[in-house]
Design a protein around this motif. Structure first.
Motif, PDB file in Angstrom:
ATOM      1  N   VAL A  18      30.240 -42.964  11.917  1.00 45.42           N
ATOM      2  CA  VAL A  18      29.218 -42.069  12.485  1.00 45.42           C
ATOM      3  C   VAL A  18      29.681 -40.629  12.466  1.00 45.42           C
ATOM      4  CG1 VAL A  18      27.933 -41.535  14.562  1.00 45.42           C
ATOM      5  CG2 VAL A  18      28.307 -43.923  13.907  1.00 45.42           C
ATOM      6  N   ALA A  19      30.944 -40.389  12.763  1.00 47.26           N
ATOM      7  CA  ALA A  19      31.488 -39.015  12.785  1.00 47.26           C
ATOM      8  C   ALA A  19      31.438 -38.357  11.424  1.00 47.26           C
ATOM      9  CB  ALA A  19      32.933 -39.038  13.316  1.00 47.26           C
ATOM     10  N   PHE A  24      28.864 -34.307   7.570  1.00 50.55           N
ATOM     11  CA  PHE A  24      28.107 -33.964   6.359  1.00 50.55           C
ATOM     12  C   PHE A  24      26.758 -33.355   6.692  1.00 50.55           C
ATOM     13  CE2 PHE A  24      31.020 -36.911   4.108  1.00 50.55           C
ATOM     14  CZ  PHE A  24      31.389 -36.099   3.042  1.00 50.55           C
ATOM     15  N   ILE A  25      26.138 -33.853   7.736  1.00 50.55           N
ATOM     16  CA  ILE A  25      24.842 -33.286   8.136  1.00 50.55           C
ATOM     17  C   ILE A  25      24.997 -31.819   8.542  1.00 50.55           C
ATOM     18  CG2 ILE A  25      23.039 -33.391   9.900  1.00 50.55           C
ATOM     19  CD1 ILE A  25      23.353 -36.445   9.842  1.00 50.55           C
ATOM     20  N   ILE A  26      26.046 -31.545   9.301  1.00 54.93           N
ATOM     21  CA  ILE A  26      26.292 -30.151   9.732  1.00 54.93           C
ATOM     22  C   ILE A  26      26.534 -29.245   8.537  1.00 54.93           C
ATOM     23  CG2 ILE A  26      27.888 -28.663  10.983  1.00 54.93           C
ATOM     24  CD1 ILE A  26      28.228 -31.015  12.970  1.00 54.93           C
ATOM     25  N   ILE A  27      27.348 -29.708   7.573  1.00 52.23           N
ATOM     26  CA  ILE A  27      27.651 -28.911   6.383  1.00 52.23           C
ATOM     27  C   ILE A  27      26.382 -28.609   5.599  1.00 52.23           C
ATOM     28  CG2 ILE A  27      28.815 -28.951   4.133  1.00 52.23           C
ATOM     29  CD1 ILE A  27      31.104 -30.492   5.504  1.00 52.23           C
TER      30      ILE A  27
END
Length: 503
Positions: A18-19, A24-27
């Motif tokens: 999950v982390a 990747f979503i933040i990037i």
């Protein structure tokens, strides 16, 4: 006392997948935001660049128009001309047939370019020939060297890039007269010649067609008349082969000729033998080309009127203009008018009289061909001369048979003239007589007179601010007793009695 429940954290290792996904979503979100910002900055820069390019191209279009109009005004066809300015250029197109003038700009930059084009209606070369014809009359003149008179000196200019043709000319003049136009020559070529009867004023003259090439000039050689036309102004109507026409006014003579005449008599002075002449002066036509003027007569008046004198001749620019006998205020008509070209000056050499003019002031009037007049005062001498005379007696003394040491001072800027001196005395001997007067080394009177009688001396001129010294009042016996008083009568009739001197 209340207690919060204890929060429990699970270990990271048990949820590692999950982390990673969260990272990747933040990037991805940050990358998307960076792209948007970068696009926005670039778009603003390009917009500003395009604005600058548009402004530069707009200025270049207008620069091209100004350039093309100037070339056309100089008689040069600008079609196809290209000029580079700054980061761009302009290209000019000109259609001879329609007169359409187009300026196109070309400005390129890294992020944009601009190619605006702008057109206006320019001069139509050959469409209206009279618009292309310019008539320069700055050098035009009425030639009076030979008879008959003729207009010379004008220049015809074709300002367009197509040839133009003059098909007819109409010559008229004021004041109207019964004379005719007999010859017209353009560019050295005779295009009309008819000595009998010629063309009356205001009649269209069908000349031999005369063509003026594009962007060129030719002299209007002459327009000759059947007789002298010394006081006329002219209108010449040039009619072109396309039916268009242009009227040109030739003002050879001022509406008020006297307004053009400048008469500078400030340096004039009485001179010649026995001071019988007014010498000096300059006469000038102050009007611009092609306006000429002419003096046909002069009238001189003077004061004092007595003793009577008469004017006998007028000599201007090295020639006699008049001679005869003219009392004060009499008109003197010249043999022929004295003509002045624009800006021309002549010396007024002298005006002669039958006797001395010492002590007189003059009024000189010039009568022009149109009967206008210019009057110039010529004041050689002070008004009320006696008021300008100061007689100093403090230095007087007796010397043998004479009185010496008196002085006369002119306190005014203009000259004065002493005409008579009366000497009055008292005391013995009873047979005393005045026998002479000497001033500045010159004997001005050498006769014998009794007590209190005028001595008509040779006129004594004292310039403005100047002094004359009496060398001697001579008597027939020593004047060492009695008192002496002198009364001075000036040329204008005014008088002054000096302080009495007693030895």
């Amino acid at each position: 006392m209340s207690h919060f429940p204890k929060i429990k954290f699970s270990k990271l290792g048990s949820n590692s997948g999950v982390a990673i996904v969260a990272v990747f979503i933040i990037i991805a979100i940050l990358s998307l935001m960076g792209g948007v910002v970068t696009h926005m900055v670039a778009t603003g820069s390009i917009a500003r660049t395009n604005d600058l390019v548009s402004e530069q191209s707009f200025d270049l279009v207008h620069a091209g128009m100004e350039y093309a109009l100037k070339r056309l005004d100089d008689g040069i066809n600008p079609d196809g001309d290209v000029r580079y300015l700054g980061s761009g250029r302009f290209t000019v197109a000109y259609d001879d047939a329609t007169g359409k003038l187009t300026s196109t700009a070309d400005v390129s930059a890294m992020f944009g370019s601009s190619n605006p084009s702008f057109s206006i209606q320019g001069p139509i070369s050959g469409g209206n020939m009279s618009d292309c014809l310019q008539v320069d009359i700055s050098g035009a003149a009425m030639n009076t060297i030979w008879w008959p008179y003729e207009i010379v000196g004008a220049v015809l200019k074709n300002t367009c890039s197509n040839s133009i043709t003059i098909a007819s000319m109409t010559v008229s003049w004021t004041p109207l007269s019964g004379d005719n136009t007999v010859i017209i020559a353009l560019g050295g070529t005779s295009v009309y010649q008819n000595y009998s009867p010629g063309a009356p004023p205001g009649t269209p003259i069908d000349i031999t067609d005369y063509t003026i090439n594009s962007c060129s000039s030719v002299p209007q050689t002459r327009i000759r008349f059947s007789t002298e036309l010394p006081t006329q102004n002219f209108n010449v109507l040039y009619t072109m082969s396309d039916g268009s026409s242009k009227n040109v006014f030739y003002q050879f003579h001022a509406d008020n000729e006297a307004a053009c005449l400048e008469a500078d008599l400030s340096a004039a002075y009485p001179g010649f033998t026995n001071n019988t002449r007014i010498i000096g002066g300059t006469l000038t036509n102050a009007c611009s080309p092609p306006t000429s003027i002419g003096i046909k007569a002069m009238r001189l008046s003077w004061l004092p009127a007595a003793p009577i004198i008469t004017m006998s001749n007028i000599f201007i620019n090295g020639a006699w203009r008049w001679f005869g006998i003219a009392p004060s205020g009499t008109l003197a008509n010249f043999f022929n008018p004295l003509l002045f070209s624009p800006g021309q000056s002549f010396p007024q050499n002298y005006i002669t009289f039958n006797d001395s003019i010492v002590g007189r002031n003059f009024s000189v009037t010039y009568i022009m061909r149109d009967n206008s007049e210019l009057t110039v005062p010529v004041n050689f001498y002070a008004q009320d001369m006696a008021s300008c005379l100061s007689v100093h007696t403090s230095g007087m003394r007796v010397s043998d048979k004479g009185l010496i040491g008196q002085s006369w001072v002119n306190t005014c800027p203009a000259g004065i003239v002493i005409d008579r001196i009366r000497t009055k005395w008292t005391g013995l001997p009873g047979q005393r007589r005045l026998t002479g007067i000497v001033v500045n080394g010159v004997t001005i009177w050498n006769q014998t007179t009794n007590n209190d009688v005028d001595a008509d001396v040779t006129d004594v001129y004292i310039g403005g601010g100047s002094t004359a010294t009496v060398d001697r009042y001579q008597f027939n016996n020593p004047p060492n007793n009695g008192c002496f008083t002198h009364t001075f009568t000036m040329f204008d009739g005014t008088s002054l009695t000096a302080p009495t001197y007693c030895p």
